[in-house]
Design an enzyme around this catalytic site. Structure first.
Site, PDB file in Angstrom:
ATOM      1  N   GLU A 206      49.896  15.160  70.222  1.00 62.68           N
ATOM      2  CA  GLU A 206      49.060  15.775  71.042  1.00 62.68           C
ATOM      3  C   GLU A 206      47.518  14.915  70.559  1.00 62.68           C
ATOM      4  O   GLU A 206      47.231  14.939  69.550  1.00 62.68           O
ATOM      5  CB  GLU A 206      49.033  17.263  70.743  1.00 62.68           C
ATOM      6  CG  GLU A 206      48.049  17.994  71.793  1.00 62.68           C
ATOM      7  CD  GLU A 206      48.134  19.494  71.703  1.00 62.68           C
ATOM      8  OE1 GLU A 206      49.104  20.197  72.593  1.00 62.68           O
ATOM      9  OE2 GLU A 206      47.628  20.238  70.787  1.00 62.68           O
ATOM     10  N   HIS A 324      56.223  22.484  56.598  1.00 56.63           N
ATOM     11  CA  HIS A 324      56.563  23.602  56.680  1.00 56.63           C
ATOM     12  C   HIS A 324      57.883  24.291  56.979  1.00 56.63           C
ATOM     13  O   HIS A 324      58.350  25.387  57.128  1.00 56.63           O
ATOM     14  CB  HIS A 324      55.527  24.275  57.696  1.00 56.63           C
ATOM     15  CG  HIS A 324      55.711  23.923  59.068  1.00 56.63           C
ATOM     16  ND1 HIS A 324      54.778  23.378  59.989  1.00 56.63           N
ATOM     17  CD2 HIS A 324      56.839  23.783  59.975  1.00 56.63           C
ATOM     18  CE1 HIS A 324      55.060  22.851  61.000  1.00 56.63           C
ATOM     19  NE2 HIS A 324      56.374  23.114  61.136  1.00 56.63           N
ATOM     20  N   GLY A 374      49.276  24.690  67.989  1.00 55.13           N
ATOM     21  CA  GLY A 374      49.377  25.410  69.133  1.00 55.13           C
ATOM     22  C   GLY A 374      50.446  25.238  70.102  1.00 55.13           C
ATOM     23  O   GLY A 374      51.375  24.574  69.604  1.00 55.13           O
ATOM     24  N   SER A 380      44.684  24.427  68.620  1.00 52.93           N
ATOM     25  CA  SER A 380      45.311  24.450  67.126  1.00 52.93           C
ATOM     26  C   SER A 380      44.024  24.469  66.199  1.00 52.93           C
ATOM     27  O   SER A 380      42.926  24.566  66.582  1.00 52.93           O
ATOM     28  CB  SER A 380      45.832  22.850  67.106  1.00 52.93           C
ATOM     29  OG  SER A 380      47.028  22.768  68.010  1.00 52.93           O
ATOM     30  N   HIS A 399      52.063  28.663  59.888  1.00 55.51           N
ATOM     31  CA  HIS A 399      52.370  27.359  60.125  1.00 55.51           C
ATOM     32  C   HIS A 399      51.862  27.234  61.577  1.00 55.51           C
ATOM     33  O   HIS A 399      52.013  25.777  62.411  1.00 55.51           O
ATOM     34  CB  HIS A 399      53.795  26.784  59.934  1.00 55.51           C
ATOM     35  CG  HIS A 399      54.781  27.232  60.922  1.00 55.51           C
ATOM     36  ND1 HIS A 399      54.929  28.552  61.308  1.00 55.51           N
ATOM     37  CD2 HIS A 399      55.680  26.509  61.737  1.00 55.51           C
ATOM     38  CE1 HIS A 399      55.962  28.542  62.210  1.00 55.51           C
ATOM     39  NE2 HIS A 399      56.558  27.462  62.492  1.00 55.51           N
TER      40      HIS A 399
END
Length: 476
Positions: A206, A324, A374, A380, A399
């Protein structure tokens, strides 16, 4: 979830006291709204985790917690091997070392105005995405072994990136004690053509712009400014990690009685850390972590190549890379004494505070970047780790937003084509090989990421630094 089941310790901390077979309490960090919206399964799963042998302090759930396999996604638990502590494949997750890395581009939002569609197309061509996506790299037996041992360091040695990238990667891009021989031939076969690929589900690449700064001092340390363009990559260990999880969960379930472990849920299958099975899983899981680190490193290289086609000579530097879905051997204060424990973080991000020895020099005074993703049309966040989290959650934070509904439910409610068009009207360009995949990842299928981040901030797990909004999203 019924809030009356908990004892409220503060505005963001809810405790389930140890009872019955629970060895320790269970603690959920959330505001009342997030807690009430959680599925009752989160309560069941986190209390089940608290029954496992060798667990220390408490079983924790982050503000984005939701129902997972065995452990809730957003679950954190630490185990002491010397006290019969266990390792659970379900407590790591199927996508071993799934994580996020964020890159600085040196661009501002104005630089993208006339080339955003061209850039979207170039990134989509350059980084394979989708179910079963294959890359241009094909690993033979020796190359696979070197990658599983070397991680991102191997990728840089192969020309996929820069040595400086390793300074800003968790574990400097490579975890020790990985054992490629503990990774099955089937897992290796699944991975041999998948390096440098995003995969499917909630994975993405992104392009984002910084729209809000919450902490100027930390933002300066992280080199973040309003309207700056960054790129975030979210993916993991692809088919190899999934195969490792599948195989070891089966082996652990079959071996539970041999180790005299009473499982409240078969999905919590585990093995003592000091057992042969536990050690084999550790070796394979660490190889899976290295695979994910190498994968994100290669995607970084492909991203740099794509960006240079649109912006010749552009310099792209790594802000940070953190996983994560892991189990890490770490030193923590437990009952007033420093102890070595194995911290499971499933859908939870490591969040070391200022001064931690494992942080890059540039981040020593402010703490570790905590990268919170996000979903396509949503924000995000970048947070920083805290000293407080060392005591509250074994240096762990949320996370992402966490799912609010299943993928099946999402596809019944939204159509991919409609979502792509709606997001385009908001100035967000989506590129994906699967419109069904877009529907599964509809922004409204997730919890409110801002509420989750606010809860983590209030709980002292990680502090807000910056908010990002999507400009271009390449979805798997």
């Amino acid at each position: 979830m019924d809030i009356k089941q908990f004892i409220q310790r503060d505005e963001s901390c809810w405790e389930i006291p140890a009872k019955g077979p629970m060895r320790v309490p269970a603690i959920i960090y959330a505001d009342p709204g997030l807690l009430e919206a959680m599925d009752q399964k989160v309560y069941e799963q986190i209390t089940n985790v608290a029954t496992l042998p060798g667990i220390v302090e408490a079983a924790y759930a982050m503000p984005d917690a939701h129902w997972g396999y065995g452990f809730p996604i957003g679950g954190v638990a630490a185990f002491d091997a010397d006290e019969g502590g266990v390792i659970s494949a379900g407590g790591v997750g199927f996508d071993i070392s799934c994580g996020v890395r964020t890159l600085h581009t040196g661009l501002t939002v104005n630089d993208l105005q006339n080339v955003n569609k061209e850039l979207a197309d170039e990134l989509y061509r350059s980084v394979p995405a989708g179910v079963g996506s294959r890359g241009r790299i094909h690993l033979n037996h020796d190359e696979m072994r070197a990658m599983l041992t070397g991680g991102a360091q191997w990728a840089v040695d192969q020309g996929f990136g820069e040595a400086r990238d390793l300074e800003f990667t968790e574990e400097q891009g490579r975890v020790d004690a990985a054992e490629p021989s503990d990774v099955s031939p089937r897992a290796r076969e699944r991975q041999k053509d998948e390096m440098g690929t995003l995969g499917s589900g909630n994975h993405y690449l992104e392009v984002q712009r910084v729209v809000e700064i919450f902490d100027q001092e930390v933002a300066e340390a992280y080199r973040l400014k309003i309207d700056a363009i960054v790129i975030s990559i979210h993916c993991g260990s692809r088919g190899l990690g999934h195969q490792i999880g599948t195989e070891f969960l089966k082996d652990m379930a079959l071996a539970a009685s041999q180790y005299h472990i009473n499982l409240p849920d078969r999905e919590l299958a585990c093995a003592p850390l000091n057992s042969p099975l536990g050690k084999r899983y550790l070796g394979a899981m660490r190889a899976g972590i290295n695979c994910a680190l190498a994968n994100r490193q290669i995607i970084t290289h492909l991203t740099r190549q794509a960006m240079n086609k649109i912006f010749p000579g552009i310099s792209i530097n790594l802000l940070y890379d953190v996983s994560h879905n892991t189990c890490k051997q770490e030193r923590h204060i437990v009952a007033g004494s420093a102890r070595t424990v194995f911290v499971h973080r499933k859908g939870a991000t490591r969040a070391f505070g200022p001064g931690h020895a494992d942080l890059p020099t540039e981040y020593q005074t402010v703490g570790q970047p905590v990268l919170i993703g996000g979903s396509m049309g949503t924000s995000s966040y970048i947070l920083c780790g805290t000293k407080q989290a060392e005591q509250r959650s074994f240096s762990s934070a949320c996370h992402g937003a966490g799912r609010a509904m299943s993928r099946r439910q999402a596809t019944k409610q939204w159509q991919g084509r409609t979502l792509v068009d709606q997001l385009a009207e908001q100035g967000i360009i989506i590129r994906s090989p699967s419109l069904r995949g877009v529907a599964e990842e509809a922004p409204a299928a997730y919890k409110d990421v801002s509420a989750v981040v606010d809860a983590a901030d209030k709980a002292g797990l990680a502090n807000k630094v910056a908010r990002l909004e999507p400009v271009i999203c390449i979805k798997g």
